[in-house]
Write an enzyme that holds these catalytic residues in place. Structure first.
Site, mmCIF file in Angstrom:
data_model
loop_
_atom_site.group_PDB
_atom_site.id
_atom_site.type_symbol
_atom_site.label_atom_id
_atom_site.label_comp_id
_atom_site.label_asym_id
_atom_site.label_seq_id
_atom_site.Cartn_x
_atom_site.Cartn_y
_atom_site.Cartn_z
ATOM 1 N N LYS A 1 0.815 -1.207 0.000
ATOM 2 C CA LYS A 1 0.000 0.000 0.000
ATOM 3 C C LYS A 1 0.859 1.273 0.000
ATOM 4 O O LYS A 1 0.430 2.312 -0.468
ATOM 5 C CB LYS A 1 -0.923 0.030 1.227
ATOM 6 C CG LYS A 1 -1.845 -1.176 1.398
ATOM 7 C CD LYS A 1 -2.894 -1.268 0.323
ATOM 8 C CE LYS A 1 -4.092 -2.162 0.661
ATOM 9 N NZ LYS A 1 -3.813 -3.576 0.928
HETATM 10 C C1 LIG Z 1 -4.566 -4.738 0.597
HETATM 11 C C2 LIG Z 1 -3.791 -6.019 0.607
HETATM 12 C C3 LIG Z 1 -4.040 -7.054 -0.314
HETATM 13 C C4 LIG Z 1 -5.169 -6.994 -1.302
HETATM 14 O O1 LIG Z 1 -4.997 -5.966 -2.256
HETATM 15 P P1 LIG Z 1 -6.255 -5.442 -3.091
HETATM 16 O O2 LIG Z 1 -5.731 -4.339 -3.916
HETATM 17 O O3 LIG Z 1 -7.265 -5.003 -2.072
HETATM 18 O O4 LIG Z 1 -6.761 -6.598 -3.877
HETATM 19 C C5 LIG Z 1 -3.208 -8.159 -0.297
HETATM 20 N N1 LIG Z 1 -2.218 -8.280 0.595
HETATM 21 C C6 LIG Z 1 -1.933 -7.316 1.510
HETATM 22 C C7 LIG Z 1 -0.821 -7.518 2.472
HETATM 23 C C8 LIG Z 1 -2.714 -6.160 1.549
HETATM 24 O O5 LIG Z 1 -2.439 -5.202 2.451
#
Ligand SMILES: *Cc1c(COP(=O)(O)O)cnc(C)c1O
Length: 463
Positions: free
Chosen positions: A112
């Site tokens: 993120k």
């Molecule tokens: C947010 C997240 C996901 C999923 O990503 P999306 O874009 O919501 O599909 C997978 N793994 C981790 C560690 C995350 O923080």
């Protein structure tokens, strides 16, 4: 470059407007009016460039006049300077034709950060120009929240409220959200699951009076700028393995469909991606929907990969819009079905296109633990449970094309699951070593729109 809503009736916006708006006023999500294509020569020319240079070349056509080239280069440079790895998104080899793309070297140890650090820079620059003050409200399954707080803490023209599902995030995730001391940061533990958090956030966006009063802005992956920033590492990793001369495949651990949709954009821009594989945990609604054609929610089940404990996958709406031939009315009608009945049927033609576009698979809790253990034994890599879900699904899609599996979080964010699988308790990096000694600040909130709005009005001095 203009942006239009997946539900077809909101006004078209510029990149900057779409970024500050988040959710469209017709309830839809913004997408570029057309997707810029890079030629094979332009893609080949990315080989050997640093991450920031690739980021500039890949994202520039989407930005329009929102920033000058020099401004945009500066924002990118500042966004990634706090990453702990010179490559930003390094590749590790797991097996003969299987690679792991490590996306957890940012300040909060999850992928993120790639989008949130950049959106933080871009929003600050836009606010400096406009003189506006905004209220960011984010819903998080665990990692978006800390990444957003890290990007916006201490800013004078931004208040950040993060809704996370009470008791359903890991302790490291929770502490990353509750220990920042800055007074513009508000961690809210909501009585419900992630889908409840995201639904209340969408309710706030659809309550125009509240939305306009507080200057509501969103940083969830409903925000197009988030998705765009994630397109970049598909290019850097594919080019490192020989694209555009050689195809590559990707497997992506998926919850809200933002990260994998970024892969879809990369492919639409001309990156030669063979398979694009959706990997889900036991909350396998996306895998089931692709198999059966029914997108049917049946309640979130807690898992050891909590960031993917989602049933209402908001970015799937963007994919639906594309496979329905960009018919906003058709999307709006399916989304109405979902809201009123908890499910919708994907029209046959759209389903066939989805199946030709994405592969999918699911991974049980036991398989997740076994994969963490096996990966350590076979390659020496300690991986987080989300990455393990993807490695497991990727293993049944290996072939002649190199497979790149996205490792979305650092194992130390989920030490209990990793220890259960391997007996090893991964340590937090030194810069976070005192996380468990810091004081927590959190407000428990009901799953109730009016109560949330009152709290936000009070905390931002508008009540
Ligand atoms: C947010 C997240 C996901 C999923 O990503 P999306 O874009 O919501 O599909 C997978 N793994 C981790 C560690 C995350 O923080």
């Amino acid at each position: 470059m203009n942006y239009l809503s997946t539900r077809g009736t909101a006004p078209e916006l510029t990149f900057g407007e779409a970024m500050m708006t988040g959710l469209a006023r017709d309830g839809g999500l913004y997408l570029p009016a057309s997707i810029p294509v890079m030629t094979p020569e332009e893609i080949a020319a990315l080989a050997g460039l640093g991450y920031e240079d690739v980021a500039f070349r890949v994202m520039r056509p989407f930005i329009g006049d929102t920033f000058t080239d020099d401004e945009f280069r500066g924002l990118i440079a500042r966004a990634y300077q706090g990453f702990n790895h010179a490559a930003r998104a390094p590749l590790k080899q797991l097996a003969a034709n299987h690679f792991l793309l490590e996306l957890f070297h940012g300040p909060t140890l999850a992928f993120k950060d790639f989008a949130m650090q950049l959106i933080g820079q871009m929003m600050q620059a836009a606010l400096a120009k406009s003189g506006n003050r905004i209220t960011i409200v984010g819903a998080t399954s665990g990692d978006t929240g800390s990444a957003a707080i890290e990007a916006f803490r201490g800013l004078s023209n931004v208040d950040v409220f993060i809704l996370f599902p009470h008791g359903r995030v890991s302790e490291v995730q929770r502490r990353q959200m509750t220990t920042p001391a800055e007074s513009n940061v508000h961690a809210l533990a909501l009585d419900g699951d992630f889908d409840d958090c995201q639904a209340r956030l969408k309710d706030m966006f659809n309550h125009f009076e509240f939305r306009d009063t507080v200057g509501l802005a969103g940083v969830n992956s409903i925000n197009w700028a988030r998705v765009l920033a994630q397109v970049v590492y598909y290019f850097t990793s594919a080019v490192a393995l020989g694209a555009p001369h050689r195809k590559v495949s990707f497997t992506v651990p998926t919850g809200n469909f933002g990260d994998i949709f970024a892969g879809w954009i990369a492919r639409a821009m001309g990156l030669p991606i063979d398979q694009l594989v959706i990997a889900t945990n036991q909350n396998d609604i996306l895998d089931r929907a692709l198999r059966s054609g029914d997108y049917a929610t049946d309640g979130v089940r807690r898992s050891i990969s909590p960031s993917m404990d989602i049933q209402v996958s908001s970015n799937f709406e963007r994919a639906l819009f594309e496979v329905l031939g960009r018919d906003g009315a058709a999307v709006a009608s399916l989304m109405d079905d979902l809201k009123t009945t908890g499910s919708f049927r994907i029209p046959q033609g759209a389903l066939e296109t989805l199946r030709a576009t994405f592969a999918s698979g699911r991974c049980s809790e036991d398989e997740t633990l076994a994969t963490i253990q096996r990966t350590l034994a076979q390659s020496g890599e300690l991986i987080c449970p989300h990455s393990a879900v993807a490695v497991h699904v990727a293993e049944s899609h290996l072939g002649a094309t190199p497979m790149i599996t996205l490792a979305t979080a650092h194992p130390a964010k989920f030490p209990d699951a990793v220890e259960r699988a391997t007996g090893i308790r991964p340590a937090l990096p030194p810069r976070m070593a005192d996380l468990f000694d810091r004081e927590e600040r959190v407000t428990r909130v009901p799953n109730d729109l009016a109560a949330l709005e009152t709290l936000i009005l009070e905390r931002t001095g508008r009540a």
